[in-house]
Design a protein around this motif. Structure first.
Motif, PDB file in Angstrom:
ATOM      1  N   ARG A   1     -87.160  83.730 -37.872  1.00  0.00           N
ATOM      2  CA  ARG A   1     -87.236  82.372 -38.418  1.00  0.00           C
ATOM      3  C   ARG A   1     -86.145  81.469 -37.886  1.00  0.00           C
ATOM      4  O   ARG A   1     -85.037  81.905 -37.593  1.00  0.00           O
ATOM      5  N   ILE A   2     -86.485  80.205 -37.827  1.00  0.00           N
ATOM      6  CA  ILE A   2     -85.493  79.195 -37.471  1.00  0.00           C
ATOM      7  C   ILE A   2     -84.817  78.812 -38.787  1.00  0.00           C
ATOM      8  O   ILE A   2     -85.453  78.234 -39.663  1.00  0.00           O
ATOM      9  N   LEU A   3     -83.562  79.203 -38.937  1.00  0.00           N
ATOM     10  CA  LEU A   3     -82.889  78.966 -40.218  1.00  0.00           C
ATOM     11  C   LEU A   3     -81.774  77.929 -40.121  1.00  0.00           C
ATOM     12  O   LEU A   3     -81.352  77.363 -41.123  1.00  0.00           O
ATOM     13  N   VAL A   4     -81.267  77.725 -38.907  1.00  0.00           N
ATOM     14  CA  VAL A   4     -80.211  76.706 -38.734  1.00  0.00           C
ATOM     15  C   VAL A   4     -80.576  75.820 -37.550  1.00  0.00           C
ATOM     16  O   VAL A   4     -81.233  76.269 -36.603  1.00  0.00           O
ATOM     17  N   PRO A   5     -80.135  74.564 -37.560  1.00  0.00           N
ATOM     18  CA  PRO A   5     -80.417  73.686 -36.420  1.00  0.00           C
ATOM     19  C   PRO A   5     -79.744  74.199 -35.142  1.00  0.00           C
ATOM     20  O   PRO A   5     -78.677  74.820 -35.197  1.00  0.00           O
ATOM     21  N   GLN A   6     -80.422  73.961 -34.042  1.00  0.00           N
ATOM     22  CA  GLN A   6     -79.875  74.384 -32.747  1.00  0.00           C
ATOM     23  C   GLN A   6     -80.098  73.275 -31.727  1.00  0.00           C
ATOM     24  O   GLN A   6     -81.034  72.493 -31.871  1.00  0.00           O
ATOM     25  N   ALA A   7     -79.258  73.282 -30.692  1.00  0.00           N
ATOM     26  CA  ALA A   7     -79.471  72.340 -29.584  1.00  0.00           C
ATOM     27  C   ALA A   7     -79.519  73.136 -28.295  1.00  0.00           C
ATOM     28  O   ALA A   7     -78.897  74.199 -28.187  1.00  0.00           O
TER      29      ALA A   7
ATOM     30  N   GLN B   1     -89.958  75.481 -28.465  1.00  0.00           N
ATOM     31  CA  GLN B   1     -89.372  76.088 -27.267  1.00  0.00           C
ATOM     32  C   GLN B   1     -88.956  75.029 -26.249  1.00  0.00           C
ATOM     33  O   GLN B   1     -88.083  75.254 -25.426  1.00  0.00           O
ATOM     34  N   ALA B   2     -89.592  73.866 -26.294  1.00  0.00           N
ATOM     35  CA  ALA B   2     -89.284  72.837 -25.302  1.00  0.00           C
ATOM     36  C   ALA B   2     -88.349  71.759 -25.841  1.00  0.00           C
ATOM     37  O   ALA B   2     -87.850  70.948 -25.072  1.00  0.00           O
ATOM     38  N   ALA B   3     -88.132  71.747 -27.171  1.00  0.00           N
ATOM     39  CA  ALA B   3     -87.363  70.640 -27.762  1.00  0.00           C
ATOM     40  C   ALA B   3     -85.877  70.794 -27.464  1.00  0.00           C
ATOM     41  O   ALA B   3     -85.366  71.910 -27.393  1.00  0.00           O
ATOM     42  N   ARG B   4     -85.199  69.659 -27.336  1.00  0.00           N
ATOM     43  CA  ARG B   4     -83.748  69.711 -27.110  1.00  0.00           C
ATOM     44  C   ARG B   4     -83.018  70.062 -28.400  1.00  0.00           C
ATOM     45  O   ARG B   4     -81.993  70.706 -28.392  1.00  0.00           O
ATOM     46  N   ILE B   5     -83.566  69.601 -29.517  1.00  0.00           N
ATOM     47  CA  ILE B   5     -82.958  69.928 -30.809  1.00  0.00           C
ATOM     48  C   ILE B   5     -84.037  70.584 -31.676  1.00  0.00           C
ATOM     49  O   ILE B   5     -85.144  70.064 -31.787  1.00  0.00           O
ATOM     50  N   VAL B   6     -83.695  71.718 -32.235  1.00  0.00           N
ATOM     51  CA  VAL B   6     -84.662  72.465 -33.062  1.00  0.00           C
ATOM     52  C   VAL B   6     -84.118  72.535 -34.486  1.00  0.00           C
ATOM     53  O   VAL B   6     -82.945  72.846 -34.695  1.00  0.00           O
ATOM     54  N   LEU B   7     -84.986  72.211 -35.425  1.00  0.00           N
ATOM     55  CA  LEU B   7     -84.562  72.192 -36.823  1.00  0.00           C
ATOM     56  C   LEU B   7     -85.445  73.133 -37.648  1.00  0.00           C
ATOM     57  O   LEU B   7     -86.611  73.347 -37.308  1.00  0.00           O
ATOM     58  N   PRO B   8     -84.909  73.676 -38.724  1.00  0.00           N
ATOM     59  CA  PRO B   8     -85.742  74.560 -39.572  1.00  0.00           C
ATOM     60  C   PRO B   8     -86.650  73.758 -40.493  1.00  0.00           C
ATOM     61  O   PRO B   8     -86.361  72.601 -40.816  1.00  0.00           O
ATOM     62  N   MET B   9     -87.738  74.372 -40.883  1.00  0.00           N
ATOM     63  CA  MET B   9     -88.675  73.765 -41.832  1.00  0.00           C
ATOM     64  C   MET B   9     -89.263  74.873 -42.702  1.00  0.00           C
ATOM     65  O   MET B   9     -89.328  76.009 -42.252  1.00  0.00           O
ATOM     66  N   PRO B  10     -89.719  74.579 -43.897  1.00  0.00           N
ATOM     67  CA  PRO B  10     -90.328  75.644 -44.714  1.00  0.00           C
ATOM     68  C   PRO B  10     -91.699  76.064 -44.178  1.00  0.00           C
ATOM     69  O   PRO B  10     -92.363  75.298 -43.476  1.00  0.00           O
TER      70      PRO B  10
ATOM     71  N   PRO C   1     -85.930  79.241 -47.767  1.00  0.00           N
ATOM     72  CA  PRO C   1     -84.579  79.821 -47.687  1.00  0.00           C
ATOM     73  C   PRO C   1     -83.515  78.737 -47.894  1.00  0.00           C
ATOM     74  O   PRO C   1     -83.781  77.559 -47.674  1.00  0.00           O
ATOM     75  N   ALA C   2     -82.331  79.174 -48.302  1.00  0.00           N
ATOM     76  CA  ALA C   2     -81.250  78.226 -48.575  1.00  0.00           C
ATOM     77  C   ALA C   2     -81.018  77.336 -47.358  1.00  0.00           C
ATOM     78  O   ALA C   2     -81.091  77.789 -46.221  1.00  0.00           O
ATOM     79  N   ALA C   3     -80.759  76.075 -47.606  1.00  0.00           N
ATOM     80  CA  ALA C   3     -80.391  75.089 -46.583  1.00  0.00           C
ATOM     81  C   ALA C   3     -81.518  74.749 -45.622  1.00  0.00           C
ATOM     82  O   ALA C   3     -81.284  74.117 -44.599  1.00  0.00           O
ATOM     83  N   VAL C   4     -82.746  75.167 -45.921  1.00  0.00           N
ATOM     84  CA  VAL C   4     -83.876  74.726 -45.093  1.00  0.00           C
ATOM     85  C   VAL C   4     -84.483  73.496 -45.771  1.00  0.00           C
ATOM     86  O   VAL C   4     -84.999  73.578 -46.888  1.00  0.00           O
ATOM     87  N   PRO C   5     -84.389  72.317 -45.125  1.00  0.00           N
ATOM     88  CA  PRO C   5     -84.850  71.092 -45.783  1.00  0.00           C
ATOM     89  C   PRO C   5     -86.361  70.951 -45.741  1.00  0.00           C
ATOM     90  O   PRO C   5     -87.015  71.434 -44.811  1.00  0.00           O
ATOM     91  N   THR C   6     -86.906  70.268 -46.741  1.00  0.00           N
ATOM     92  CA  THR C   6     -88.335  69.943 -46.697  1.00  0.00           C
ATOM     93  C   THR C   6     -88.518  68.834 -45.661  1.00  0.00           C
ATOM     94  O   THR C   6     -87.555  68.154 -45.285  1.00  0.00           O
ATOM     95  N   PRO C   7     -89.760  68.609 -45.189  1.00  0.00           N
ATOM     96  CA  PRO C   7     -89.975  67.517 -44.233  1.00  0.00           C
ATOM     97  C   PRO C   7     -89.502  66.179 -44.795  1.00  0.00           C
ATOM     98  O   PRO C   7     -88.933  65.363 -44.073  1.00  0.00           O
ATOM     99  N   GLU C   8     -89.714  65.975 -46.090  1.00  0.00           N
ATOM    100  CA  GLU C   8     -89.275  64.726 -46.707  1.00  0.00           C
ATOM    101  C   GLU C   8     -87.754  64.585 -46.593  1.00  0.00           C
ATOM    102  O   GLU C   8     -87.236  63.523 -46.241  1.00  0.00           O
ATOM    103  N   GLU C   9     -87.046  65.675 -46.858  1.00  0.00           N
ATOM    104  CA  GLU C   9     -85.583  65.625 -46.778  1.00  0.00           C
ATOM    105  C   GLU C   9     -85.117  65.394 -45.344  1.00  0.00           C
ATOM    106  O   GLU C   9     -84.167  64.657 -45.090  1.00  0.00           O
ATOM    107  N   LEU C  10     -85.822  66.021 -44.399  1.00  0.00           N
ATOM    108  CA  LEU C  10     -85.450  65.838 -42.986  1.00  0.00           C
ATOM    109  C   LEU C  10     -85.603  64.378 -42.564  1.00  0.00           C
ATOM    110  O   LEU C  10     -84.685  63.784 -41.987  1.00  0.00           O
ATOM    111  N   LEU C  11     -86.777  63.833 -42.862  1.00  0.00           N
ATOM    112  CA  LEU C  11     -87.028  62.449 -42.469  1.00  0.00           C
ATOM    113  C   LEU C  11     -86.072  61.503 -43.176  1.00  0.00           C
ATOM    114  O   LEU C  11     -85.583  60.532 -42.588  1.00  0.00           O
ATOM    115  N   GLY C  12     -85.789  61.801 -44.450  1.00  0.00           N
ATOM    116  CA  GLY C  12     -84.846  60.982 -45.203  1.00  0.00           C
ATOM    117  C   GLY C  12     -83.481  60.990 -44.540  1.00  0.00           C
ATOM    118  O   GLY C  12     -82.832  59.946 -44.426  1.00  0.00           O
TER     119      GLY C  12
END
Ligand code: SF4
Ligand code: SF4
Ligand code: SF4
Lengths: 574, 196
Positions: free
Chosen positions: A64-70, A370-379, A405-416
């Motif tokens: 799983r993608i659990l933390v943001p990556q660049a 796989q192609a994105a410069r910044i990858v973020l977690p989502m539920p 999982p802890a610290a994984v934002p919902t899409p609403e929280e991400l966009l916010g």
């Protein structure tokens, strides 16, 4: 071994198709969490639903993608959440941003995302669903036909199935079988050039050449002796290609017999699924199917590849979010993809599908992340609760099976977070979502030109490639692709061929084959399919590699997206 | 005896045979839509004896192969290490710690439900090595579920969306409105819809 009884952890519904099967999460021993079918049968749980439970399991969670990556110079660097947001905003450089959000999320998430993007001056929102499904649903909405309620199946006196309906939602087969068990004379008409499972049970099968569903449906609907014959004609653009005499000549006999079988129906159920790469006519098919159902006192039951596609269409209509084709035309924009796999959905290469992509969020890796410069977690879908428009377009509140999982934002929280960092104040809390989910009062869109492109004449040896639903993968496979049944037991995808073609090619069942179109190639194993007409070859539409053989094209002006059947060759591998 | 305890000695030569099994799984040939839900549910069963339900091609159809829980099981007779047993409920089960993966049961089963291509762990482990060092997968009717709730159904039956799989009393079939043909139940018009 039955050494450890399972402990039920949670119960909920699968939201990968409108079937909404009951599922449970069960803990086996101290650690193993599994999606389980309830102890007694309440409808079933297909391989996609089983996969949904399994990806919540610790072994999958390891992926799983659990933390943001660049991605910096090819290296992956972990980021804090505020740093990731900062980088996304920097990537937009004050310019325009298009947010592509998975349209099969709960309606509250779609509504909140629309509120944030409306408030954020630089941003526009696109609710991503299958392009063919969107067109079909718009057609159905415009027809004014009612949707089939779960309790109404038992009262239907005829069924018309269009496309691989049993693959799209296997649970609807039970209702049809139960109805036919009580009355064997209830006609079951199937229009499916992909030769799906329903063909075996059809009382009447209307022959349908690849991509000609509309012409054949028109021939079934316009039953000359019928007093309500205008059902087909009234659709205007719906029959724009039905004048194709060659198609009608071939399909006439079977279509006429099918039309005659449905003629006396007073409660006809039209069950339809829009499959990728078949046709540019899905809106017209939806409209015509709906009008036919209405004229026969019946209802429609669309089977989509996620449970909330109808909600996404209605919210798009009410809030004016961008249709996918229009969003893709905005070349200068920076793109952010939240959930879903844009590159796979379009059958585009990773490079095409991720042009201008700044960031992608997903629970599990896919071609877009796989192609994105910044990858973020989502539920995962099972970790979000909210409203879905399920069978019969009923609004149902579905609870989360487990919290994200802890610290994984919902899409609403991400966009916010993006919008706030972009200088936007929080929008007024959206009103109750139910007002957005009423039926759209939309007209049937005008027929748009088929984009110019690969008009390559088929060679003598060529077959025609169709993509069809199969029961293993949900959507473009971004979730189920990570489950063990799909990756191990179904590791080799099926290439469905008619026995006559297999014989001509010297092919045996399960032999490895290579399918080539001018866009690429696909390796799988031959599966002889007696319900498939000679000349067609069928691959699973959820597989990105299969979609690449017939990628989506944009109609001029962004009027729509279309993928059509293409000629392919099939090569036997040693 | 609890359904999860070690089964008693094999039926062959063990005095009075165990009673007939009370319920078994039957497949309605007129309903199977070949969706593989049964196979996936069995495959993902963490408490069971491997992926014991797997589809096999039967003419034009792809149908799940299900153990019939025979009263005189050839697989039990063939097993050289008494790993395959018929327990005191009549359920034919595999004892995991005894099974040496020799494949004798698979070859003995007259119905091919333990076929190496069908249910064996070979597929699961993606190994070319058919049997040696592996366990044979064997349906135990999901004893863990039945122990939890007597009304429970095996996973494959509960997962079957079309209603093709049913968990029914073994006798008498006619009273249950079943037309049984071996382990399969068929409608009045056998294969009519499949051959049209
Ligand atoms: S995908 Fe549909 S049929 Fe399959 S388990 Fe989920 S809701 Fe049921
Ligand atoms: S594995 Fe074969 S022989 Fe053994 S009980 Fe099952 S059907 Fe009978
Ligand atoms: S789950 Fe039911 S319908 Fe699907 S393959 Fe198994 S027996 Fe057939």
């Amino acid at each position: 071994m039955s050494s450890s009884a399972a402990t039920a952890e949670a119960a909920g519904l699968c939201t990968l198709c409108p079937g909404a099967c009951a599922m449970q999460l069960a803990r086996h021993g101290d650690f193993m969490l599994r999606g389980e079918v309830p102890l007694t049968n309440r409808g079933g749980l297909c391989p996609r639903g089983s996969a949904l439970g399994e990806v919540l399991d610790p072994p999958s969670a390891a992926r799983r993608i659990l933390v943001p990556q660049a991605r910096d110079d090819g290296r992956s660097v972990l980021l804090s959440f505020p740093d990731a947001v900062e980088r996304v905003i920097q990537a937009t450089a004050g310019g325009e941003i298009t947010v592509f959000l998975d349209g099969n999320l709960p309606a509250e998430q779609l509504q909140a995302a629309a509120a944030w993007t409306a408030a954020w001056r630089n941003a526009d929102l696109c609710l991503m669903i299958e392009p063919a499904e969107r067109d079909l649903l718009i057609g159905l909405e415009s027809s004014g036909a009612p949707y089939l309620e779960p309790s109404a199946w038992a009262g239907c006196d005829g069924f018309l199935l269009i496309g691989g309906v049993f693959e799209a939602n296997p649970t609807c087969s039970r209702r049809i079988f139960e109805r036919r068990k009580s009355d064997r004379k209830v006609p079951l008409v199937v229009i499916d050039p992909g030769g799906g499972a329903a063909c075996k049970f059809a009382s009447h099968r209307a022959a349908c050449p690849p991509g000609r569903e509309l012409a054949v449906l028109s021939a079934v609907a316009i039953e000359p002796a019928s007093p309500d014959a205008p059902a087909g004609r009234a659709c205007g653009p719906a029959v724009r290609r039905s004048e194709d005499s060659e198609v009608l000549a071939e399909a006439t006999l079977t279509a006429k017999a099918a039309g005659a079988a449905l003629k006396s129906c007073s409660r006809l159920a039209v069950v339809v699924t829009a499959e990728y790469g078949r046709s540019a006519d899905w809106a017209a098919i939806g409209c015509l199917a709906g009008r036919l159902a209405k004229a026969r006192g019946g209802s429609v039951a669309p089977q989509t590849s996620g449970a909330n596609a109808l909600a996404a269409v209605r919210i798009e209509h009410r809030l004016g979010t961008l249709p996918l084709a229009k969003a893709l035309l905005r070349n200068g924009d920076v793109r952010v993809v939240l959930g879903g796999d844009l590159a796979a959905l379009l059958g585009w290469t990773q490079e095409q599908g991720t042009r201008g992509l700044a960031a992608a969020a997903a629970a599990l890796p896919n071609r877009t992340t796989q192609a994105a410069r910044i990858v973020l977690p989502m539920p995962l879908p099972a970790e979000l609760s909210g409203t879905y428009l399920l069978e019969g377009s009923r609004a149902v509140t579905v609870g989360a099976l487990v919290p994200p999982p802890a610290a994984v934002p919902t899409p609403e929280e991400l966009l916010g977070a993006f919008a706030r960092r972009g200088g936007t104040a929080a929008p007024r809390p959206p009103a109750d979502v139910s007002g957005l989910l009423d039926r759209c009062d939309c007209p049937l869109p005008a027929a748009w030109p088929i984009p110019p492109g690969d008009a390559e004449p088929p060679g003598d040896e060529d077959l025609t490639l169709l993509l069809a639903r199969q029961g293993f993968n949900a959507g473009t496979g971004e979730i189920t692709a990570h489950a063990s049944y799909q990756t191990i037991a179904r590791a080799e995808p099926d290439v469905r061929l008619a026995p006559a073609d297999a014989h001509r090619l010297g092919l045996r069942n399960l032999q490895p084959v290579l399918v080539r179109s001018r866009h690429g190639q696909f390796r799988g194993r031959a599966k002889l399919c007696p319900t498939l007409a000679a000349g067609a070859v069928v691959l699973d539409e959820a597989l990105c590699e299969a979609r690449r053989l017939l990628p989506c094209r944009l109609a001029p002006g962004g009027e729509g997206l279309v993928a059509l059947p293409v000629p392919v060759t099939v090569e036997v591998l040693p | 005896m609890s359904p999860t305890s070690v089964p008693r000695a094999p039926s062959a030569g063990a005095g009075a045979p165990p009673p007939a099994i009370e319920k078994r799984i039957v497949l309605d040939l007129d309903r199977c839509i070949e969706c593989n839900s049964c196979a996936a549910a069995c495959f993902l069963n963490p408490a069971g004896a491997g992926p014991a339900v797997a589809p096999a091609r039967a003419g034009a159809a792809l149908l799940p192969m299900l153990c019939r829980q025979c009263a005189s099981p050839a697989c039990v007779d063939a097993c050289p290490v008494e790993a395959m047993v018929r327990d005191d409920r009549g359920v034919v089960r595999r004892r995991a710690f005894r099974c040496i993966g020799c494949g004798s049961c698979s070859r003995a089963c007259p119905f091919g439900v333990l076929g190496e291509e069908l249910g064996g762990l070979r597929t699961f482990l993606r190994s070319k090595d058919a049997f040696s060092g592996r366990l044979m997968a064997k349906c135990d009717l999901c004893q863990d579920r039945l122990a939890a709730d007597p009304r429970a159904e095996p996973r494959c039956v509960a997962a079957c969306p079309s209603g093709a799989l049913r968990f029914v009393e073994t006798a008498p079939p006619a009273a249950q409105d079943l037309d049984l043909l071996g382990g399969r139940t068929v409608g009045q018009d056998l294969f009519a819809r499949r051959t049209r």
